[in-house]
Motif scaffolding. Sequence first.
Motif, short mmCIF file in Angstrom:
data_model
loop_
_atom_site.label_atom_id
_atom_site.label_comp_id
_atom_site.label_asym_id
_atom_site.label_seq_id
_atom_site.Cartn_x
_atom_site.Cartn_y
_atom_site.Cartn_z
N ALA A 61 42.61 77.88 15.35
CA ALA A 61 41.38 78.25 14.92
C ALA A 61 40.80 79.37 15.59
CB ALA A 61 40.48 76.96 14.66
N THR A 62 39.69 79.81 15.00
CA THR A 62 38.88 80.99 15.84
C THR A 62 37.50 80.59 15.69
OG1 THR A 62 38.56 82.30 13.79
CG2 THR A 62 40.65 82.73 15.17
N THR A 63 37.15 79.35 15.42
CA THR A 63 35.44 79.16 15.07
C THR A 63 34.94 78.74 16.44
OG1 THR A 63 36.18 76.97 14.28
CG2 THR A 63 35.85 78.64 12.82
N PRO A 64 33.84 78.31 16.73
CA PRO A 64 33.14 78.19 18.05
C PRO A 64 33.42 76.77 18.05
CG PRO A 64 31.63 79.40 16.79
CD PRO A 64 32.65 79.29 16.01
N ILE A 65 33.72 75.79 19.04
CA ILE A 65 34.05 74.87 19.23
C ILE A 65 33.13 73.83 20.13
CG2 ILE A 65 36.47 74.87 18.89
CD1 ILE A 65 36.89 74.93 21.95
N ALA A 66 32.98 72.68 20.05
CA ALA A 66 32.12 71.79 21.07
C ALA A 66 32.87 70.95 21.91
CB ALA A 66 31.21 70.94 20.01
N PHE A 67 32.30 70.28 22.72
CA PHE A 67 33.00 69.39 23.81
C PHE A 67 33.91 68.20 22.83
CE2 PHE A 67 33.59 65.38 26.14
CZ PHE A 67 33.88 66.00 27.48
N SER A 68 33.43 67.87 21.95
CA SER A 68 34.06 66.93 21.05
C SER A 68 35.22 67.30 20.22
CB SER A 68 33.00 66.18 20.12
OG SER A 68 32.39 67.13 18.97
N LYS A 121 45.11 79.28 31.10
CA LYS A 121 45.76 79.22 29.66
C LYS A 121 44.48 78.85 28.58
CE LYS A 121 49.76 78.80 28.32
NZ LYS A 121 50.78 78.56 27.68
N LEU A 122 43.78 77.97 29.36
CA LEU A 122 42.50 77.56 28.08
C LEU A 122 41.41 78.44 28.33
CD1 LEU A 122 42.95 73.58 28.82
CD2 LEU A 122 43.48 75.33 26.77
N SER A 123 41.41 79.65 28.97
CA SER A 123 40.17 80.43 29.02
C SER A 123 39.80 80.98 27.81
CB SER A 123 40.52 81.56 30.03
OG SER A 123 41.54 82.27 29.34
N ALA A 124 40.77 81.22 26.85
CA ALA A 124 40.32 81.53 25.47
C ALA A 124 39.67 80.45 24.58
CB ALA A 124 41.66 82.09 24.65
N VAL A 125 40.18 79.21 24.78
CA VAL A 125 39.30 77.97 24.25
C VAL A 125 37.88 77.85 24.81
CG1 VAL A 125 39.38 75.69 23.98
CG2 VAL A 125 41.66 76.96 23.62
N ALA A 126 37.89 78.13 25.94
CA ALA A 126 36.52 77.94 26.93
C ALA A 126 35.80 78.97 26.38
CB ALA A 126 36.79 77.94 28.32
N ALA A 127 36.16 80.10 26.28
CA ALA A 127 35.32 81.31 25.55
C ALA A 127 34.74 81.04 24.27
CB ALA A 127 35.97 82.49 25.63
#
Length: 150
Positions: A61-68, A121-127
């Motif tokens: 996915a490319t959408t913004p994500i939340a903690f959950s 590796k998770l920097s893209a997810v964190a961004a």
Amino acid sequence: LALEGELYWVSMGGSIRDVYGRKDKARTEELRAEVRIRKEERKLLDRWDAYDTRWRALLAATTPIAFSDIPWPVDPPPTCVDALTPDAIAEFLFTPLRVRANTVAKRDRIRASLLRWHPDKLSAVAARTIEEDAESVRVGINTVFRVLMA
């Protein structure tokens, strides 16, 4: 095939009978125990498959994500970083390894998880994380990684 039929019969509440037509309580209890074990193993494998599926979906996915939205390695899914305890993470990651048909070694599970949870590796997810959850996601990723390193 006969064993599967007996397991199905017992799982539906039936009792096994011996060659004389009498209830075989010992065999029935043995099969009930096997049914319970298989059900628990299936539950563990389904939980691990759902975890992997959520990871694939998150990375695609490319959408913004939340903690959950992040598939944290604990069950039930945490609502805050405090739920990411070493015991909960170890239980989630290593309990499926007890399944009798398992072919994955503990060392391999740790190695794969370290690669998955590495902060770089998770920097893209964190961004992609929404502003109000960014700090908790960063802390959560580092917490999981430190637990895996230990």
